[in-house]
Design a protein around this motif. Structure first.
Motif, PDB file in Angstrom:
ATOM      1  N   LEU A 328       0.832  -1.190   0.000  1.00  0.00           N
ATOM      2  CA  LEU A 328       0.000   0.000   0.000  1.00  0.00           C
ATOM      3  C   LEU A 328       0.876   1.253   0.000  1.00  0.00           C
ATOM      4  N   ARG A 329       0.549   2.146  -0.935  1.00  0.00           N
ATOM      5  CA  ARG A 329       1.302   3.388  -1.069  1.00  0.00           C
ATOM      6  C   ARG A 329       0.333   4.563  -1.166  1.00  0.00           C
ATOM      7  N   THR A 330       0.825   5.750  -0.858  1.00  0.00           N
ATOM      8  CA  THR A 330       0.023   6.953  -1.042  1.00  0.00           C
ATOM      9  C   THR A 330      -0.088   7.241  -2.544  1.00  0.00           C
ATOM     10  N   PRO A 331      -1.292   7.401  -3.074  1.00  0.00           N
ATOM     11  CA  PRO A 331      -1.430   7.621  -4.524  1.00  0.00           C
ATOM     12  C   PRO A 331      -0.944   9.007  -4.944  1.00  0.00           C
ATOM     13  N   ARG A 332      -0.730   9.156  -6.238  1.00  0.00           N
ATOM     14  CA  ARG A 332      -0.447  10.469  -6.809  1.00  0.00           C
ATOM     15  C   ARG A 332      -1.705  11.327  -6.729  1.00  0.00           C
ATOM     16  N   GLN A 333      -1.515  12.656  -6.817  1.00  0.00           N
ATOM     17  CA  GLN A 333      -2.649  13.559  -6.710  1.00  0.00           C
ATOM     18  C   GLN A 333      -3.688  13.299  -7.789  1.00  0.00           C
ATOM     19  N   SER A 334      -3.252  12.966  -8.992  1.00  0.00           N
ATOM     20  CA  SER A 334      -4.207  12.694 -10.071  1.00  0.00           C
ATOM     21  C   SER A 334      -5.061  11.472  -9.757  1.00  0.00           C
ATOM     22  N   ASP A 335      -4.468  10.470  -9.111  1.00  0.00           N
ATOM     23  CA  ASP A 335      -5.225   9.279  -8.729  1.00  0.00           C
ATOM     24  C   ASP A 335      -6.192   9.590  -7.584  1.00  0.00           C
ATOM     25  N   ILE A 336      -5.759  10.437  -6.652  1.00  0.00           N
ATOM     26  CA  ILE A 336      -6.638  10.839  -5.550  1.00  0.00           C
ATOM     27  C   ILE A 336      -7.838  11.601  -6.091  1.00  0.00           C
ATOM     28  N   THR A 337      -7.589  12.478  -7.071  1.00  0.00           N
ATOM     29  CA  THR A 337      -8.677  13.241  -7.677  1.00  0.00           C
ATOM     30  C   THR A 337      -9.672  12.309  -8.346  1.00  0.00           C
ATOM     31  N   TRP A 338      -9.178  11.307  -9.081  1.00  0.00           N
ATOM     32  CA  TRP A 338     -10.069  10.330  -9.726  1.00  0.00           C
ATOM     33  C   TRP A 338     -10.860   9.568  -8.668  1.00  0.00           C
ATOM     34  N   PHE A 339     -10.176   9.131  -7.619  1.00  0.00           N
ATOM     35  CA  PHE A 339     -10.803   8.375  -6.531  1.00  0.00           C
ATOM     36  C   PHE A 339     -11.957   9.187  -5.935  1.00  0.00           C
ATOM     37  N   HIS A 340     -11.667  10.449  -5.605  1.00  0.00           N
ATOM     38  CA  HIS A 340     -12.695  11.274  -4.992  1.00  0.00           C
ATOM     39  C   HIS A 340     -13.876  11.489  -5.928  1.00  0.00           C
ATOM     40  N   HIS A 341     -13.590  11.728  -7.204  1.00  0.00           N
ATOM     41  CA  HIS A 341     -14.666  11.959  -8.167  1.00  0.00           C
ATOM     42  C   HIS A 341     -15.631  10.776  -8.214  1.00  0.00           C
TER      43      HIS A 341
END
Length: 365
Positions: A328-341
């Motif tokens: 488990l790793r902290t995702p990149r900001q672009s992945d976090i944005t997709w996740f939240h969306h």
């Protein structure tokens, strides 16, 4: 009495490829149509994301999730362990079988897991002998279990976790539905090991679970109903799932912990209490497996609800994670944005809104 904070995770699949990188890998032979060895999944993952170390420390797979898991302020850490913990070779011919070597149980204790839900479609992959060894191994490691047992009484009984301050307890009830792929013959009987398997999502089934909760509950207790239901892919939450989850809350549950889908599903509050319809996979060996990339099964989540003394949701933090190199790793900001969306979109359909935080986490209040 004070509020309590929990850490909830979805499916933790420590068998097959993941088991092969731990310090005590089991026999790698598989009985799948296309893959004959668990090392094949390790090879696929390395082709996708590069080398993965072998004989790793017990806490390796948890990676960037460890600070959350080891937070001293947590009252309990609960996951759905979708892996038999056994050396049994008596596999059930069902297509896919998960097992991890019992000596690798320190992978769970390294994350301070308090309770493993076992009512799922892989716990008996290696038969009743495999289930017995799974239970014995977890209990010896001081990890409580819910949803499986040596007989029906034990399978339907909750995990009982003491809470700080007084005589309050956290009760974790766990059950599975046939829609998640659990064979009917895995159902526990009066004198037969197995799972707490409900026949359907009818009002009668809800009443059965409610009676169990009422029989065990004492004043001040907090009750979680953990449910393995539905298929592996797709965001649609059947109306029957919503009705069942809401019925359990109406009958005394304080939180619904749902799982089975390999990706996250929407969440909602009912009468101020949290329903997680699908927490998604937290640990798996799916790197390099194609076909479902649109669902981003590489993205995982930690759910950290804070509950008041009445069981109502005071706040919820959702922490995005990414599975890479079986860790488990902290995702990149672009992945976090997709996740939240996606999570916000699916939760909005359930009349629940999510707010992003500067830390990259999300919350609802």
């Amino acid at each position: 009495m004070s509020d309590l904070t929990l850490l909830l995770g979805g499916d933790v699949m420590l068998g097959r490829g993941v088991d092969q990188i731990l310090r005590h890998p089991g026999q790698p032979e598989l009985h799948e149509r296309h893959v004959a060895s668990a090392l094949g999944y390790l090879d696929l993952a390395e082709r996708e994301n590069g080398p993965i170390p072998r004989h790793v420390a017990p806490d390796y797979v948890w990676g960037d999730a460890l600070p959350y898991l080891r937070d001293a302020g947590l009252s309990a850490r609960i996951v759905n362990l979708e892996t038999a913990v056994t050396t049994s070779g008596a596999y059930v011919p069902k297509g896919i079988n998960y097992r991890m070597h019992p000596d690798n149980v320190d992978c769970l204790t390294a994350a301070r897991i308090d309770c493993c839900v076992l009512a799922n479609n892989h716990t008996l992959d290696w038969g009743q002998a495999g289930l017995m060894q799974t239970l014995d191994t977890l209990w010896k490691a001081h990890i409580q279990t819910a949803g499986a047992g040596r007989d029906l009484a034990q399978a339907t009984a909750p995990a009982v976790l003491p809470l700080a301050g007084g005589d309050r307890r956290l009760l974790v009830f766990a059950c599975a539905l046939p829609s998640s792929g659990v064979p009917e013959e895995w159902k526990a009987g009066a004198h037969m090991p197995g799972l707490y398997l409900l026949p359907d999502l009818s009002a009668g089934s809800a009443e059965l679970v409610a009676q169990d909760m009422q029989r065990w509950r004492r004043p001040g207790d907090i009750v979680i109903a953990s449910i393995h239901w539905g298929g592996n892919w797709g965001y649609l939450i059947p109306q029957a799932h919503r009705q069942f989850a809401q019925a359990l809350i109406d009958r005394g549950a304080d939180l619904i912990h749902g799982h089975s889908a390999h990706h996250r599903l929407g969440l909602e509050c009912h009468r101020g209490k949290l329903i997680l319809y699908g927490c998604g996979d937290l640990i798996n060996d799916y790197e390099g497996i194609g076909g479902y990339a649109a669902f981003r099964p590489d993205l995982a989540a930690l759910y950290l609800p804070r509950l008041g003394t009445d069981g109502r949701l005071a706040a919820l933090r959702v922490v995005p994670m990414q599975i890479r190199n079986f860790r488990l790793r902290t995702p990149r900001q672009s992945d976090i944005t997709w996740f939240h969306h996606v999570l916000a979109r699916e939760s909005a359909a359930l009349e629940t809104s999510l707010t992003p935080l500067p830390s990259g986490e999300f919350e609802i209040r």
